[in-house]
Design a protein around this motif. Structure first.
Motif, mmCIF file in Angstrom:
data_model
loop_
_atom_site.group_PDB
_atom_site.id
_atom_site.type_symbol
_atom_site.label_atom_id
_atom_site.label_comp_id
_atom_site.label_asym_id
_atom_site.label_seq_id
_atom_site.Cartn_x
_atom_site.Cartn_y
_atom_site.Cartn_z
ATOM 1 N N GLY A 197 1.068 -1.121 -0.460
ATOM 2 C CA GLY A 197 -0.002 -0.046 -0.041
ATOM 3 C C GLY A 197 1.117 1.522 0.055
ATOM 4 O O GLY A 197 2.338 1.157 -0.030
ATOM 5 N N THR A 198 0.078 2.174 -0.096
ATOM 6 C CA THR A 198 1.055 3.741 -0.076
ATOM 7 C C THR A 198 1.286 3.817 0.876
ATOM 8 O O THR A 198 1.236 3.421 2.658
ATOM 9 N N VAL A 199 2.707 5.035 1.535
ATOM 10 C CA VAL A 199 3.159 5.087 2.226
ATOM 11 C C VAL A 199 2.470 6.442 2.615
ATOM 12 O O VAL A 199 1.790 7.310 2.364
ATOM 13 N N ARG A 200 2.222 6.237 4.163
ATOM 14 C CA ARG A 200 1.350 7.287 4.708
ATOM 15 C C ARG A 200 2.333 8.236 6.331
ATOM 16 O O ARG A 200 3.370 7.632 6.423
ATOM 17 N N THR A 201 1.827 9.180 6.666
ATOM 18 C CA THR A 201 2.675 9.749 7.708
ATOM 19 C C THR A 201 2.156 9.328 9.179
ATOM 20 O O THR A 201 0.792 10.292 9.497
ATOM 21 N N ILE A 202 3.017 9.590 10.492
ATOM 22 C CA ILE A 202 2.663 9.628 10.915
ATOM 23 C C ILE A 202 2.085 11.213 11.704
ATOM 24 O O ILE A 202 3.389 11.756 12.103
ATOM 25 N N THR A 203 0.727 11.854 12.064
ATOM 26 C CA THR A 203 0.918 13.316 12.013
ATOM 27 C C THR A 203 0.634 13.622 13.309
ATOM 28 O O THR A 203 1.490 15.096 14.060
ATOM 29 N N LYS A 204 0.345 12.788 14.222
ATOM 30 C CA LYS A 204 0.538 13.505 15.740
ATOM 31 C C LYS A 204 0.742 12.023 16.618
ATOM 32 O O LYS A 204 0.235 11.525 16.746
ATOM 33 N N SER A 205 2.170 12.072 17.677
ATOM 34 C CA SER A 205 2.619 10.505 18.090
ATOM 35 C C SER A 205 3.155 11.575 19.393
ATOM 36 O O SER A 205 3.070 12.725 19.182
ATOM 37 N N MET A 248 2.292 -1.798 11.402
ATOM 38 C CA MET A 248 2.658 -0.840 10.702
ATOM 39 C C MET A 248 4.617 -0.980 10.869
ATOM 40 O O MET A 248 4.748 -1.252 11.337
ATOM 41 N N GLN A 249 4.598 -0.520 8.799
ATOM 42 C CA GLN A 249 6.620 -0.705 8.944
ATOM 43 C C GLN A 249 7.094 0.652 8.771
ATOM 44 O O GLN A 249 6.570 1.581 8.409
ATOM 45 N N ILE A 250 6.991 1.405 9.772
ATOM 46 C CA ILE A 250 8.242 2.606 10.046
ATOM 47 C C ILE A 250 9.460 2.819 8.832
ATOM 48 O O ILE A 250 10.709 2.423 9.173
ATOM 49 N N VAL A 258 11.421 -1.056 10.556
ATOM 50 C CA VAL A 258 11.655 -1.712 11.894
ATOM 51 C C VAL A 258 9.544 -1.730 11.938
ATOM 52 O O VAL A 258 9.326 -1.536 11.333
ATOM 53 N N ILE A 259 9.308 -2.890 12.280
ATOM 54 C CA ILE A 259 7.756 -2.941 12.867
ATOM 55 C C ILE A 259 7.469 -2.462 13.806
ATOM 56 O O ILE A 259 7.973 -2.709 14.973
ATOM 57 N N ARG A 260 6.080 -2.079 13.835
ATOM 58 C CA ARG A 260 5.804 -1.591 14.862
ATOM 59 C C ARG A 260 4.181 -1.646 14.990
ATOM 60 O O ARG A 260 3.613 -2.053 13.830
ATOM 61 N N ALA A 261 3.778 -2.799 16.287
ATOM 62 C CA ALA A 261 2.065 -3.540 15.553
ATOM 63 C C ALA A 261 1.470 -2.853 17.068
ATOM 64 O O ALA A 261 1.781 -2.392 18.378
ATOM 65 N N ARG A 285 3.820 2.960 5.797
ATOM 66 C CA ARG A 285 3.341 1.600 5.128
ATOM 67 C C ARG A 285 2.844 0.526 6.318
ATOM 68 O O ARG A 285 3.495 -0.115 6.951
ATOM 69 N N PHE A 286 1.888 -0.530 5.411
ATOM 70 C CA PHE A 286 1.282 -1.257 6.351
ATOM 71 C C PHE A 286 1.677 -2.908 5.629
ATOM 72 O O PHE A 286 2.352 -2.442 4.910
#
Length: 380
Positions: A197-205, A248-250, A258-261, A285-286
Motif C-alpha cells: 500500500g501507500t506510504v502514510r505519515t504519523i502526524t501526531k504521536s 506498521m513498518q516505519i 522497523v515494525i511497530r504493532a 506502510r502497513f
C-alpha cells in the motif's frame, strides 16, 4: 556451560522434572523461566531458591522448549554457567522512566564487565521497548549486544510480569548481564512481513502512542485499512487483527524498516498504543503477513550466523512475537523446531509483546512481529 530444559503444566510436574534433571549430579546456577500468568510463579521460584539457583523469569503469551507450544504452562532452562560470567539484575520502573532505568542497567553492566551483553525481559503492558534499547545504548554505546522480549499474559492484555529471586511481581526489568569476553552471545532478529500500500505519515504521536495518521484518528485509519466496519466496542478484536496481520513498518533511510504493532487502543481519543516508539513525522506502510517461505528465510539466516559467527551452541533462547504466532498458526511450531535443529542445542522460548535483537543488516534494536534468537556458548 551445560543446559537442560524441562516443562510442565503444574508445580508438581515441574518439581518432578526438576528433580529428574539434577538426579545425575547436575548443579545449575541459573534458571530461565517462561510461564503463564495462570501458574504459581512464587511457588516455582521457591522450589529453585532451595537449591540457591538464580532466577530470570517472565510471564508469557505461550511458552516452549521445542515445537510443542504450551498453553498456561511452564517452560524452564537450567544452566550451570559460572557466577563469574554473569550478573542478574532487576529494577522496578516505579516512578522512573524506562529510559532512565535501562541506562542504569547499562551502567551496572559496565561496572561489572568491560564487555557486557544483555538479555532482558520487561514487564508492563504499555512499556516502550525502544526506550530499553536506547537507555542501555546511552550507557554502553551503539554496538552493545541486546536480546530480549516484553512479557506476555496469555493475550489477556491486563498485566504482564517479570520476576526473580524473592521478587515475584516486578513491573520493571529483569536482566542477565553476560561477560562477552567469556561467553559468546550471537543471534538474529527476523520478521518476514512485506510492506504493502501507500506510504502514510504519523502526524501526531508521543512516545509509543500514535494519535493520528494522515491527520485522521489512528484507530479509524487501521479499521478502514482492514476493510471492516467494526463497532468501537470491539476495538480489542480490531487491534488483535491489525497487530498480527497488518502491522506498521516505519520507513528509514539506509536501514531496514522497523515494525511497530499496536497493542491496544483508546476508544475515547481513538489512539493506538504500540510496543515501541513511533516518532511523529515518521513515514509508515502497513504490512502483509508472511507465508511459509518466511520460515526458510529465518532458517537460512540462522545458518549464516552459525557459519560466520558461532558454529557450536550450548544454549538458545527465542523471543517470538505473539502476533507472529497468530499469523503463522501451526507453522510456527515448524519454525521453532527447524531453528533449534540448526545448532541442535537446548532451547527455550516464549511468545512476547515485543522483541529485542540484531537484524541481519543493522544493530541491536527493538522490534515487533519478529523472531529474535540468542545463541550462547562459553569461549574456549
Amino acid at each position: 556451560m551445560k543446559a537442560k530444559t524441562i516443562k510442565g503444566n503444574s508445580l508438581k510436574e515441574i518439581e518432578s522434572a526438576f528433580n529428574n534433571a539434577i538426579s545425575d549430579g547436575f548443579k545449575p546456577t541459573l534458571a530461565v523461566i517462561f510461564l503463564s500468568v495462570a501458574q504459581d510463579r512464587e511457588a516455582i521460584c521457591r522450589l529453585l531458591e532451595k537449591h540457591e539457583i538464580d532466577i530470570f523469569g517472565s510471564t508469557t503469551a505461550g511458552e516452549f522448549i521445542d515445537g510443542e507450544i504450551g498453553e498456561e504452562s511452564v517452560a524452564m532452562m537450567l544452566l550451570d554457567i559460572s557466577h563469574d560470567h554473569y550478573k542478574l539484575v532487576h529494577l522496578e520502573t516505579g516512578s522512573s522512566q524506562t529510559l532512565a532505568v535501562a541506562k542504569s542497567i547499562g551502567q551496572q553492566g559496565l561496572e561489572t564487565f568491560s564487555n557486557p551483553a544483555f538479555i532482558i525481559a520487561s514487564g508492563g503492558i504499555s512499556t516502550d521497548g525502544e526506550m530499553i534499547v536506547r537507555g542501555i545504548e546511552e550507557a554502553v554505546g551503539p554496538k552493545v549486544t541486546i536480546f530480549g522480549g516484553l512479557a506476555g499474559d496469555d493475550f489477556k492484555m491486563s498485566g504482564t510480569y517479570v520476576f526473580t529471586n524473592r521478587h515475584y511481581s516486578i513491573n520493571g526489568l529483569v536482566v542477565i548481564i553476560l561477560d562477552e569476553d567469556k561467553i559468546n552471545v550471537k543471534g538474529l532478529a527476523s520478521s518476514g512481513w512485506e510492506p504493502v500500500g501507500t506510504v502514510r505519515t504519523i502526524t501526531k504521536s508521543e512516545g509509543n502512542v500514535v494519535y493520528t495518521i494522515d491527520d485522521q484518528p489512528a484507530l479509524d485509519v487501521v479499521i478502514k485499512y482492514m476493510g471492516i466496519n467494526k463497532n468501537l466496542d470491539e476495538w480489542k478484536d480490531v487491534i488483535m487483527n491489525v497487530g498480527s496481520e497488518f502491522p506498521m513498518q516505519i520507513q528509514r533511510e539506509n536501514a531496514e524498516p522497523v515494525i511497530r504493532a499496536p497493542l491496544f487502543a483508546n476508544k475515547e481519543d481513538r489512539s493506538l498504543v504500540c510496543a515501541g516508539s513511533v516518532p511523529q513525522g515518521s513515514k509508515v506502510r502497513f504490512s502483509l503477513p508472511p507465508d511459509d517461505s518466511v520460515i526458510d528465510k529465518v532458517v537460512d539466516e540462522c545458518e549464516t550466523v552459525k557459519d560466520k559467527e558461532l558454529n557450536e551452541a550450548e544454549a538458545m533462547i527465542m523471543f517470538s512475537c505473539k502476533a507472529r504466532h497468530l499469523s503463522l498458526g501451526p507453522m510456527v511450531s515448524e519454525e521453532i523446531d527447524r531453528v533449534k535443529n540448526v545448532w541442535n542445542a537446548p532451547m527455550i522460548g516464549f511468545f512476547s509483546y515485543g522483541e529485542m535483537g540484531k537484524a541481519t543488516k543493522g544493530k541491536h534494536e527493538f522490534h515487533n512481529n519478529t523472531c529474535s534468537l540468542v545463541v550462547l556458548s562459553e569461549k574456549k
